[in-house]
Enzyme design. Structure first.
Site, PDB file in Angstrom:
ATOM      1  N   ASP A   1       9.447 -10.115 -10.161  1.00  0.00           N
ATOM      2  CA  ASP A   1       8.188 -10.376  -9.450  1.00  0.00           C
ATOM      3  C   ASP A   1       7.218 -11.079 -10.386  1.00  0.00           C
ATOM      4  OD1 ASP A   1       7.056  -8.441 -11.094  1.00  0.00           O
ATOM      5  OD2 ASP A   1       6.966  -6.907  -9.550  1.00  0.00           O
TER       6      ASP A   1
ATOM      7  N   ASP B   1       5.866  -0.313  -5.859  1.00  0.00           N
ATOM      8  CA  ASP B   1       5.562  -0.878  -7.170  1.00  0.00           C
ATOM      9  C   ASP B   1       4.052  -1.009  -7.342  1.00  0.00           C
ATOM     10  OD1 ASP B   1       8.273  -1.174  -7.684  1.00  0.00           O
ATOM     11  OD2 ASP B   1       8.336  -3.224  -6.902  1.00  0.00           O
TER      12      ASP B   1
ATOM     13  N   ARG C   1      12.617  -7.157  -4.156  1.00  0.00           N
ATOM     14  CA  ARG C   1      12.672  -8.041  -5.332  1.00  0.00           C
ATOM     15  C   ARG C   1      14.076  -8.606  -5.535  1.00  0.00           C
ATOM     16  NH1 ARG C   1      11.211  -4.691 -10.047  1.00  0.00           N
ATOM     17  NH2 ARG C   1      11.580  -2.892  -8.700  1.00  0.00           N
TER      18      ARG C   1
ATOM     19  N   TYR D   1       8.545  -4.717   5.473  1.00  0.00           N
ATOM     20  CA  TYR D   1       7.777  -5.393   4.428  1.00  0.00           C
ATOM     21  C   TYR D   1       7.452  -6.830   4.825  1.00  0.00           C
ATOM     22  CZ  TYR D   1       9.559  -1.664   1.346  1.00  0.00           C
ATOM     23  OH  TYR D   1       9.893  -0.455   0.783  1.00  0.00           O
TER      24      TYR D   1
END
Length: 350
Positions: free
Chosen positions: A163, A121, A256, A149
């Site tokens: 987000d 993203d 997310r 992550y």
């Protein structure tokens, strides 16, 4: 470009850009009697040599660029999309090699192929794996491994994008949530689970991204839950309303959605405040990802050599041979290849 081609370019350039000085007895005597004229002539000759040498150097860089083949990683910062970053990389490499340039319009059509696998993203940073030359064909097979992550979530707020870049759609109390509460529910999100992808994603409906349809204000139905895999998940820090997760997952998994689902499981809501991909396949952020100041032909060549040891022998690439010169035009393209289960992956060419 072969060495003979460089020589042809050098010769052609000299014919075009230099003015020969006929050193007759008269001119030699005149120049000897006139030091400024002699100095000017020397400057002209030096400039001609420098210009031709620069063109030969650019030709050598262009040849080296077109011979690059393999897979490497770059460090994507927050801000640009993965496609924008790839385009920036491509432009820097072409500029360094002087491509396209007038000299190349007289040569055989050659294509610079460069692409990425595993979209990040725009608000995320971290490892972005890039294929160049024949390496673009390796992206799918090379990126089937896990991704890792570090995500910072914010409790108490839900957004339409899941987000911090989105519009706040809901707020709920979080003051009674403890570290033990969060750690106690993480097991529910480990292993083979079902997950609903975000509406703001690169997944498509009728050939268009869901995120594009959402931005237009169109009504978009959520995609059905699909199977995904989480290899490990741990809580690294909890300082309400913020919590930090370390997640290792397979392809197609959305951090997310995970953070949003954790908020719901805690009878609150949550969104992703920051997201960093620290690992993609065998590539890690610390060891393999090139920062932008290392986006040079030589640095990428060294990285390709270094990263080749990460691949199984059967996937090792043979360096492609530069094509022979012929009178055509140079074309450049980049290809963003998708993984079969990659997060927000999309095929794009230009």
């Amino acid at each position: 470009m072969a060495a003979s081609e460089a020589a042809v370019m050098s010769s052609s350039s000299l014919k075009t850009d230099t003015c020969p000085v006929l050193e007759t007895a008269g001119t030699v005597a005149a120049m000897a009697a006139n030091p400024p004229a002699r100095a000017a002539a020397a400057v002209v000759a030096a400039a001609a040599r420098t210009g031709s040498e620069a063109r030969v150097s650019k030709a050598a860089l262009a040849t080296k660029l077109l011979s690059l083949s393999g897979v490497f990683a770059v460090h994507k910062p927050k801000g640009p999309t993965s496609a924008e970053l790839l385009n920036r990389l491509k432009e820097k490499l072409l500029a360094e090699a002087g491509m396209p340039s007038p000299e190349w319009t007289k040569r055989k059509k050659q294509t610079l192929k460069i692409g990425h696998g595993g979209t990040l993203d725009s608000a995320a940073r971290g490892v972005l794996v890039v294929g160049i030359g024949s390496g673009t064909k390796m992206l799918t097979s090379m990126l089937s491994g896990s991704k890792r992550y570090i995500a910072i979530g914010e409790l108490g707020k839900a957004t339409d994008t899941l987000d911090s870049t989105g519009k706040v759609t809901e707020e709920k109390p979080y003051d009674k949530i403890t570290q033990e509460d969060i750690e106690g529910i993480l097991q529910k999100f480990t292993g083979n689970i079902m997950q609903v992808p975000p509406l703001y994603s690169a997944l498509k409906k009728d050939g268009q991204r869901l995120s594009t349809l959402m931005k237009r204000g169109e009504v978009v139905e959520a995609k059905p839950a699909r199977p995904v895999t989480v290899y490990s998940i741990s809580l690294q820090k909890f300082q309400p309303p913020f919590f930090t997760l370390d997640v290792e997952c397979g392809g197609g998994f959305y951090i997310r959605s995970l953070v949003s689902d954790i908020g719901k499981e805690l009878s609150s809501c949550a969104n992703v405040l920051e997201l960093t991909r620290t690992k993609q396949g065998p590539f890690t952020l610390e060891e393999h990802a090139l920062p932008e100041d290392k986006w040079t032909i030589d640095d990428i060549a060294q990285s390709l050599e270094h990263c080749s040891s990460l691949f199984p022998a059967e996937l090792a690439l043979k360096k492609s041979k530069p094509e022979k010169s012929n009178e055509q035009v140079l074309s450049c393209e980049y290809i963003t290849l998708n993984e079969p289960k990659g997060e927000d992956d999309v095929i794009k060419t230009c």
